[in-house]
Design a protein around this motif. Structure first.
Motif, PDB file in Angstrom:
ATOM      1  N   ALA A   6      61.810  26.308  83.302  1.00  0.00           N
ATOM      2  CA  ALA A   6      61.156  27.017  82.195  1.00  0.00           C
ATOM      3  C   ALA A   6      60.621  28.329  82.752  1.00  0.00           C
ATOM      4  O   ALA A   6      59.425  28.482  83.014  1.00  0.00           O
ATOM      5  N   ASP A   8      59.969  31.287  81.751  1.00  0.00           N
ATOM      6  CA  ASP A   8      58.985  32.131  81.057  1.00  0.00           C
ATOM      7  C   ASP A   8      57.633  31.440  80.879  1.00  0.00           C
ATOM      8  O   ASP A   8      56.772  31.964  80.176  1.00  0.00           O
ATOM      9  N   PHE A   9      57.445  30.291  81.488  1.00  0.00           N
ATOM     10  CA  PHE A   9      56.233  29.517  81.243  1.00  0.00           C
ATOM     11  C   PHE A   9      55.337  29.430  82.475  1.00  0.00           C
ATOM     12  O   PHE A   9      54.586  28.480  82.638  1.00  0.00           O
ATOM     13  N   THR A 154      61.489  22.413  83.100  1.00  0.00           N
ATOM     14  CA  THR A 154      61.636  22.366  81.643  1.00  0.00           C
ATOM     15  C   THR A 154      61.226  21.013  81.086  1.00  0.00           C
ATOM     16  O   THR A 154      60.533  20.924  80.070  1.00  0.00           O
ATOM     17  N   PRO A 234      61.030  26.648  71.152  1.00  0.00           N
ATOM     18  CA  PRO A 234      61.604  27.307  72.336  1.00  0.00           C
ATOM     19  C   PRO A 234      62.837  26.608  72.902  1.00  0.00           C
ATOM     20  O   PRO A 234      63.616  27.233  73.624  1.00  0.00           O
ATOM     21  N   GLY A 237      66.100  28.213  72.506  1.00  0.00           N
ATOM     22  CA  GLY A 237      66.466  29.287  73.408  1.00  0.00           C
ATOM     23  C   GLY A 237      67.557  28.904  74.382  1.00  0.00           C
ATOM     24  O   GLY A 237      68.198  29.773  74.994  1.00  0.00           O
ATOM     25  N   PRO A 243      64.336  36.482  71.658  1.00  0.00           N
ATOM     26  CA  PRO A 243      62.952  36.045  71.804  1.00  0.00           C
ATOM     27  C   PRO A 243      62.428  35.238  70.628  1.00  0.00           C
ATOM     28  O   PRO A 243      61.300  34.751  70.664  1.00  0.00           O
ATOM     29  N   ALA A 246      61.169  31.414  71.205  1.00  0.00           N
ATOM     30  CA  ALA A 246      59.934  31.366  71.977  1.00  0.00           C
ATOM     31  C   ALA A 246      58.756  31.867  71.151  1.00  0.00           C
ATOM     32  O   ALA A 246      57.640  31.352  71.252  1.00  0.00           O
ATOM     33  N   SER A 247      58.985  32.882  70.325  1.00  0.00           N
ATOM     34  CA  SER A 247      57.911  33.421  69.491  1.00  0.00           C
ATOM     35  C   SER A 247      57.437  32.393  68.476  1.00  0.00           C
ATOM     36  O   SER A 247      56.233  32.289  68.196  1.00  0.00           O
ATOM     37  N   GLY A 285      55.245  30.993  75.887  1.00  0.00           N
ATOM     38  CA  GLY A 285      56.111  31.558  76.917  1.00  0.00           C
ATOM     39  C   GLY A 285      55.963  33.064  76.989  1.00  0.00           C
ATOM     40  O   GLY A 285      56.163  33.759  75.991  1.00  0.00           O
TER      41      GLY A 285
END
Length: 494
Positions: A6, A8-9, A154, A234, A237, A243, A246-247, A285
């Motif tokens: 993961a 972006d986390f 993840t 997310p 993704g 994006p 995730a948003s 994220g």
């Protein structure tokens, strides 16, 4: 999401690890200050007696795991366990174990988990709250988030979404299936006044217009029944570039956090709301923030998606374990007779959560009084003041959460039961003895450490004062006497 990592986390991991560790620190401090007078060797419900039963009774195997099954309980050993937990939690809050391999934070969180489970398992009714098992489960999952050297797994991030889903959606379903007040939108017309331990802004919240309270209930239903599904966005993704997925997850987390912050400023629910806020960050994220430095072009041998193969295998095994353990919780969410705050295994993982399926519409408080006079019938009675629960009608309720005042919470439950609990009878005995440890649990002792001759318990109905009553009389509460509950009682021979 990038396969097993993961990526972006990283920021979410920072919040999760440090936030959960901070809550463990609060829990161990609360235990250090309160366990011994409540459950210690000379407590109201002595833990050594429970442990003796566990060792001698065939049903003793039902006791959840605790170190004190193998090591004899003493108050000093309990204090040592708390101090060790405080030290480990503080280290994680400071980010020290996270500077090393993933095995270092794993060892710290597993130590916190096992240490606090050892307390909860012998805590009996004083530790019978849903946020205890929530903290245990959160600590177990946080153990597998890794260190700063590799991206978060993840599978563990997804398991944390699953925890938040069970927490929020479970609470929403409990309410819909519970009291009619949640369906006719009147629940929060009463809740701010009748909740276990109001905070400094609870009265102001209670005095808001009825249309606002109905809006609160609608907002609660939306936040707990609809929003939790979008925490998993997310995952899209992995197949849908861009994006947007995730948003969506971050917006869902933001709504959960906003509703929990409102509960924080209008009440005192120990660390339940704070834990939900921290756990909701698992769906936030933020690319490039808090993420580890990108690995070299050629990964070292036995490394996949920036994670060492042994670590990947361990975290994957945790995912498989949860897949198996979660089935009872899934069935419970959609069962006609949904269980609230229930554990389906000895290790208190993949639990069912929920709170306030019904809302009490009247606040009854048990007021404890004492006197030094010989004749109780013509005596002048003085009240014992508790730290958190309502007493003095002029006192503004204080903010204690995330700290947990266990005695005050149990006092709220007393009027709801059919009979007084055994611990309450022992509590009155400790007051007659002027036991110093017990008196430290209170805000004020009217006898300054001296023994009263008699004590009694009287119930009152409390309600928040209107703005006019506050202006005229300077009171935050208005109460009227209902009936004697117990006593007067005295020590034999006095």
């Amino acid at each position: 999401m990038d396969g097993f990592a993961a990526v972006d986390f990283g920021f979410a991991r920072e919040v999760l690890q440090r936030g959960i560790a901070a809550l463990y620190l609060v829990a161990f401090v609360s235990t250090l200050n309160q366990f011994r007078p409540l459950l210690g060797e000379h407590g109201l419900l002595p833990a050594p007696e429970l442990l003796h039963w566990a060792r001698t009774s065939p049903r003793g195997r039902l006791l959840h795991p605790t170190l004190f099954r193998h090591v004899e309980y003493t108050d000093r050993r309990l204090a040592a366990l708390c101090w060790a937990g405080i030290a480990v939690a503080a280290a994680v809050v400071c980010g020290i174990p996270q500077l090393f391999t993933p095995w270092a934070p794993m060892a710290c969180f597993l130590a916190l988990w096992l240490g606090y489970m050892s307390v909860v398992s012998i805590g009996q009714t004083f530790y019978g709250f849903g946020w205890e098992m929530l903290l245990l489960e959160a600590g177990f999952l946080a153990a597998f988030l890794g260190s700063a050297a590799e991206p978060p797994p993840t599978v563990v991030i997804v398991l944390l979404w699953w925890l938040v889903f069970r927490l929020e959606f479970g609470a929403g379903m409990i309410k819909i299936r519970g009291g009619r007040e949640w369906r006719d939108l009147t629940a929060l017309t009463f809740h701010h006044e009748t909740q276990p331990m109001p905070g400094p802004l609870s009265r102001q919240a209670h005095l808001l217009p009825r249309w606002f309270h109905k809006g609160e209930v609608l907002g609660n239903h939306f936040a707990q029944l609809v929003v939790p599904w979008f925490l998993f966005a997310p995952l899209l993704g992995l197949w849908v570039p861009g994006p947007v997925p995730a948003s969506i997850g971050a917006v869902a987390a933001g709504i959960v956090i906003a509703t929990q912050l409102w509960l924080i400023v209008t009440g005192n629910f120990a660390w339940l709301n704070w834990a939900t806020v921290v756990l909701a960050f698992s769906a936030v994220g933020l690319p490039g923030i808090g993420s580890p430095v990108a690995p070299p072009r050629q990964d070292p041998p036995w490394t996949i998606d920036g994670m060492p193969l042994p670590w990947l295998l361990v975290t994957s095994a945790v995912g498989v374990l949860y897949l198996v353990l979660s089935w009872p919780a899934v069935r419970n969410l959609f069962a006609r007779r949904q269980l609230m705050n229930a554990s389906f295994n000895r290790w208190q993982l993949a639990n069912a959560y929920g709170a306030f399926g019904t809302v009490t519409k009247e606040r009854i408080e048990i007021v404890v009084e004492g006197t030094t006079d010989v004749d109780p019938d013509g005596a002048t009675w003085q009240e014992y003041e508790f730290k958190g629960k309502p007493g003095d009608v002029r006192r503004i309720p204080r903010q204690f959460a995330p700290y947990h005042l266990r005695l005050d919470w149990l006092m709220w439950f007393l009027p709801l039961g059919r009979s007084l609990e055994d611990w309450f009878t022992m509590f009155l005995l400790r007051l007659l003895e002027a036991d110093a440890a017990t008196l430290r649990l209170l805000a004020a002792d009217p006898f300054s450490g001296e023994r009263p001759r008699w004590v009694r318990a009287v119930s009152y109905r409390y309600r928040f004062a209107t703005r006019e009553e506050l202006k005229a009389d300077g009171v935050r509460w208005v109460r009227d006497r209902r009936r004697p509950v117990m006593g007067p009682v005295s020590l034999r021979g006095r």
